[in-house]
Design a protein around this motif. Sequence first.
Motif, PDB file in Angstrom:
ATOM      1  N   GLY A  84      70.989  66.199   8.632  1.00 49.78           N
ATOM      2  CA  GLY A  84      72.367  66.367   8.194  1.00 49.78           C
ATOM      3  C   GLY A  84      72.996  67.674   8.621  1.00 49.78           C
ATOM      4  O   GLY A  84      74.221  67.768   8.734  1.00 49.78           O
ATOM      5  N   ALA A  85      72.170  68.706   8.874  1.00 50.42           N
ATOM      6  CA  ALA A  85      72.725  70.024   9.205  1.00 50.42           C
ATOM      7  C   ALA A  85      73.471  70.007  10.535  1.00 50.42           C
ATOM      8  O   ALA A  85      74.560  70.569  10.654  1.00 50.42           O
ATOM      9  N   ARG A  86      72.911  69.354  11.548  1.00 48.92           N
ATOM     10  CA  ARG A  86      73.581  69.305  12.846  1.00 48.92           C
ATOM     11  C   ARG A  86      74.846  68.452  12.776  1.00 48.92           C
ATOM     12  O   ARG A  86      75.891  68.807  13.351  1.00 48.92           O
ATOM     13  N   GLY A  87      74.776  67.332  12.081  1.00 44.58           N
ATOM     14  CA  GLY A  87      75.953  66.480  11.945  1.00 44.58           C
ATOM     15  C   GLY A  87      77.061  67.168  11.170  1.00 44.58           C
ATOM     16  O   GLY A  87      78.250  66.989  11.473  1.00 44.58           O
ATOM     17  N   LEU A  88      76.672  67.963  10.164  1.00 40.75           N
ATOM     18  CA  LEU A  88      77.658  68.740   9.417  1.00 40.75           C
ATOM     19  C   LEU A  88      78.398  69.696  10.350  1.00 40.75           C
ATOM     20  O   LEU A  88      79.619  69.865  10.246  1.00 40.75           O
ATOM     21  N   GLY A  89      77.670  70.293  11.289  1.00 43.84           N
ATOM     22  CA  GLY A  89      78.309  71.176  12.257  1.00 43.84           C
ATOM     23  C   GLY A  89      79.359  70.459  13.084  1.00 43.84           C
ATOM     24  O   GLY A  89      80.425  71.017  13.381  1.00 43.84           O
ATOM     25  N   ALA A  90      79.079  69.211  13.453  1.00 47.66           N
ATOM     26  CA  ALA A  90      80.048  68.424  14.230  1.00 47.66           C
ATOM     27  C   ALA A  90      81.308  68.145  13.409  1.00 47.66           C
ATOM     28  O   ALA A  90      82.434  68.207  13.937  1.00 47.66           O
ATOM     29  N   ILE A  91      81.142  67.852  12.129  1.00 49.79           N
ATOM     30  CA  ILE A  91      82.302  67.631  11.247  1.00 49.79           C
ATOM     31  C   ILE A  91      83.153  68.895  11.163  1.00 49.79           C
ATOM     32  O   ILE A  91      84.388  68.857  11.274  1.00 49.79           O
ATOM     33  N   LYS A  92      82.490  70.028  10.961  1.00 46.17           N
ATOM     34  CA  LYS A  92      83.206  71.294  10.819  1.00 46.17           C
ATOM     35  C   LYS A  92      83.960  71.640  12.093  1.00 46.17           C
ATOM     36  O   LYS A  92      85.113  72.114  12.042  1.00 46.17           O
ATOM     37  N   GLU A  93      83.342  71.429  13.250  1.00 44.46           N
ATOM     38  CA  GLU A  93      83.976  71.755  14.529  1.00 44.46           C
ATOM     39  C   GLU A  93      85.281  71.001  14.736  1.00 44.46           C
ATOM     40  O   GLU A  93      86.176  71.477  15.432  1.00 44.46           O
ATOM     41  N   ARG A  94      85.394  69.817  14.125  1.00 46.73           N
ATOM     42  CA  ARG A  94      86.597  69.002  14.309  1.00 46.73           C
ATOM     43  C   ARG A  94      87.557  69.104  13.127  1.00 46.73           C
ATOM     44  O   ARG A  94      88.474  68.302  13.006  1.00 46.73           O
ATOM     45  N   GLY A  95      87.328  70.087  12.262  1.00 45.58           N
ATOM     46  CA  GLY A  95      88.286  70.362  11.202  1.00 45.58           C
ATOM     47  C   GLY A  95      88.072  69.597   9.921  1.00 45.58           C
ATOM     48  O   GLY A  95      88.929  69.632   9.031  1.00 45.58           O
ATOM     49  N   GLY A  96      86.950  68.892   9.775  1.00 48.25           N
ATOM     50  CA  GLY A  96      86.670  68.165   8.542  1.00 48.25           C
ATOM     51  C   GLY A  96      86.163  69.081   7.433  1.00 48.25           C
ATOM     52  O   GLY A  96      85.912  70.270   7.643  1.00 48.25           O
ATOM     53  N   LEU A  97      86.002  68.509   6.248  1.00 48.00           N
ATOM     54  CA  LEU A  97      85.520  69.247   5.076  1.00 48.00           C
ATOM     55  C   LEU A  97      84.015  69.056   4.930  1.00 48.00           C
ATOM     56  O   LEU A  97      83.509  67.931   5.047  1.00 48.00           O
ATOM     57  N   THR A  98      83.296  70.160   4.661  1.00 42.08           N
ATOM     58  CA  THR A  98      81.847  70.102   4.528  1.00 42.08           C
ATOM     59  C   THR A  98      81.416  70.667   3.173  1.00 42.08           C
ATOM     60  O   THR A  98      81.823  71.768   2.794  1.00 42.08           O
ATOM     61  N   LEU A  99      80.601  69.898   2.460  1.00 44.48           N
ATOM     62  CA  LEU A  99      80.101  70.305   1.144  1.00 44.48           C
ATOM     63  C   LEU A  99      78.581  70.181   1.114  1.00 44.48           C
ATOM     64  O   LEU A  99      78.012  69.295   1.763  1.00 44.48           O
ATOM     65  N   ALA A 100      77.935  71.030   0.321  1.00 47.37           N
ATOM     66  CA  ALA A 100      76.489  70.928   0.121  1.00 47.37           C
ATOM     67  C   ALA A 100      76.164  71.200  -1.335  1.00 47.37           C
ATOM     68  O   ALA A 100      76.846  71.997  -2.004  1.00 47.37           O
ATOM     69  N   GLN A 101      75.127  70.560  -1.794  1.00 49.90           N
ATOM     70  CA  GLN A 101      74.702  70.710  -3.177  1.00 49.90           C
ATOM     71  C   GLN A 101      74.097  72.101  -3.384  1.00 49.90           C
ATOM     72  O   GLN A 101      73.303  72.576  -2.570  1.00 49.90           O
ATOM     73  N   ALA A 102      74.492  72.745  -4.467  1.00 47.72           N
ATOM     74  CA  ALA A 102      73.992  74.078  -4.766  1.00 47.72           C
ATOM     75  C   ALA A 102      72.492  74.043  -5.002  1.00 47.72           C
ATOM     76  O   ALA A 102      71.982  73.196  -5.741  1.00 47.72           O
ATOM     77  N   ALA A 103      71.771  74.976  -4.372  1.00 46.71           N
ATOM     78  CA  ALA A 103      70.311  75.009  -4.486  1.00 46.71           C
ATOM     79  C   ALA A 103      69.855  75.286  -5.908  1.00 46.71           C
ATOM     80  O   ALA A 103      68.748  74.894  -6.302  1.00 46.71           O
ATOM     81  N   ILE A 104      70.696  75.953  -6.708  1.00 45.50           N
ATOM     82  CA  ILE A 104      70.315  76.258  -8.088  1.00 45.50           C
ATOM     83  C   ILE A 104      70.548  75.058  -9.012  1.00 45.50           C
ATOM     84  O   ILE A 104      70.137  75.078 -10.164  1.00 45.50           O
ATOM     85  N   ASP A 105      71.207  74.042  -8.492  1.00 43.03           N
ATOM     86  CA  ASP A 105      71.465  72.836  -9.270  1.00 43.03           C
ATOM     87  C   ASP A 105      70.125  72.235  -9.689  1.00 43.03           C
ATOM     88  O   ASP A 105      69.232  72.036  -8.878  1.00 43.03           O
ATOM     89  N   HIS A 106      70.001  71.924 -10.976  1.00 40.70           N
ATOM     90  CA  HIS A 106      68.714  71.414 -11.473  1.00 40.70           C
ATOM     91  C   HIS A 106      68.341  70.073 -10.857  1.00 40.70           C
ATOM     92  O   HIS A 106      67.179  69.687 -10.867  1.00 40.70           O
ATOM     93  N   ILE A 107      69.322  69.334 -10.301  1.00 41.94           N
ATOM     94  CA  ILE A 107      69.030  68.029  -9.703  1.00 41.94           C
ATOM     95  C   ILE A 107      68.418  68.184  -8.315  1.00 41.94           C
ATOM     96  O   ILE A 107      67.631  67.367  -7.870  1.00 41.94           O
ATOM     97  N   ALA A 108      68.760  69.258  -7.620  1.00 38.98           N
ATOM     98  CA  ALA A 108      68.524  69.334  -6.181  1.00 38.98           C
ATOM     99  C   ALA A 108      67.080  69.575  -5.793  1.00 38.98           C
ATOM    100  O   ALA A 108      66.363  70.346  -6.420  1.00 38.98           O
ATOM    101  N   ILE A 109      66.639  68.899  -4.748  1.00 41.23           N
ATOM    102  CA  ILE A 109      65.501  69.316  -3.932  1.00 41.23           C
ATOM    103  C   ILE A 109      66.135  70.028  -2.756  1.00 41.23           C
ATOM    104  O   ILE A 109      66.916  69.459  -1.996  1.00 41.23           O
ATOM    105  N   ALA A 110      65.787  71.301  -2.599  1.00 47.87           N
ATOM    106  CA  ALA A 110      66.656  72.214  -1.860  1.00 47.87           C
ATOM    107  C   ALA A 110      66.602  72.132  -0.344  1.00 47.87           C
ATOM    108  O   ALA A 110      67.442  72.723   0.318  1.00 47.87           O
TER     109      ALA A 110
END
Length: 215
Positions: A162-188
């Motif tokens: 997902g990290a590389r694909g996220l870069g492609a979204i950002k390069e074309r002006g899209g919005l990118t979000l990621a789950q906070a690592a401190i979130d108790h749900i997340a596997i980081a």
Amino acid sequence: MTKPPHRDAKPKGAADEQPGQVRASDTAASANVPLIVGIGASAGGLEAYKAFFENLESADGMAFVLVSHLSPDHASMLPELVARYTSLVVMEAADGMDVEAGHVYIIPPDATLTISGGVLQLSKPAPPRQYRFPIDTFFASLAEDQGDNAVCIILSGAGSDGARGLGAIKERGGLTLAQAAIDHIAIAGMPASAAATSLVDNIVPVEQMPARLKA
């Protein structure tokens, strides 16, 4: 002899169209294009999906495509499980489906999912495990297809898909979000790999993501 009218003559009363002018039909067509939100997850993804959709009060004008790491050897119950947490239409993605607002599309097992012209493209089987990056693949196609009308979200999961694909979204002006690592749900692993690109617009707990989309 009466001279015939020139074939390019406009009907009487037709308005001149100025360069750059947007026709009403074009505006209507644009209004029908949903904001397409690609969401990638792996281990721990079900709990993250639950938190996301339970906090999504409305999805006016939005469609969601969920790309998870699934076992290629078993049928997936993910569409049925996600449907418990939302009133949106939830379905397994199929080749040739038009992406519509108010719908959630979920990648099936052993498949590669992309999008072209707002239409889902599905191919089977998926590549061998060492070459299989379904989230990167979908995000990259979403960036190419939708430009700044694309959103990607990285939720819980191990690894860096997902990290590389996220870069492609950002390069074309899209919005990118990621789950906070401190979130108790997340596997980081996946959210941390996304954050390491420095291309994430917002790193927030899952519960806050729907409000960020609405904003």
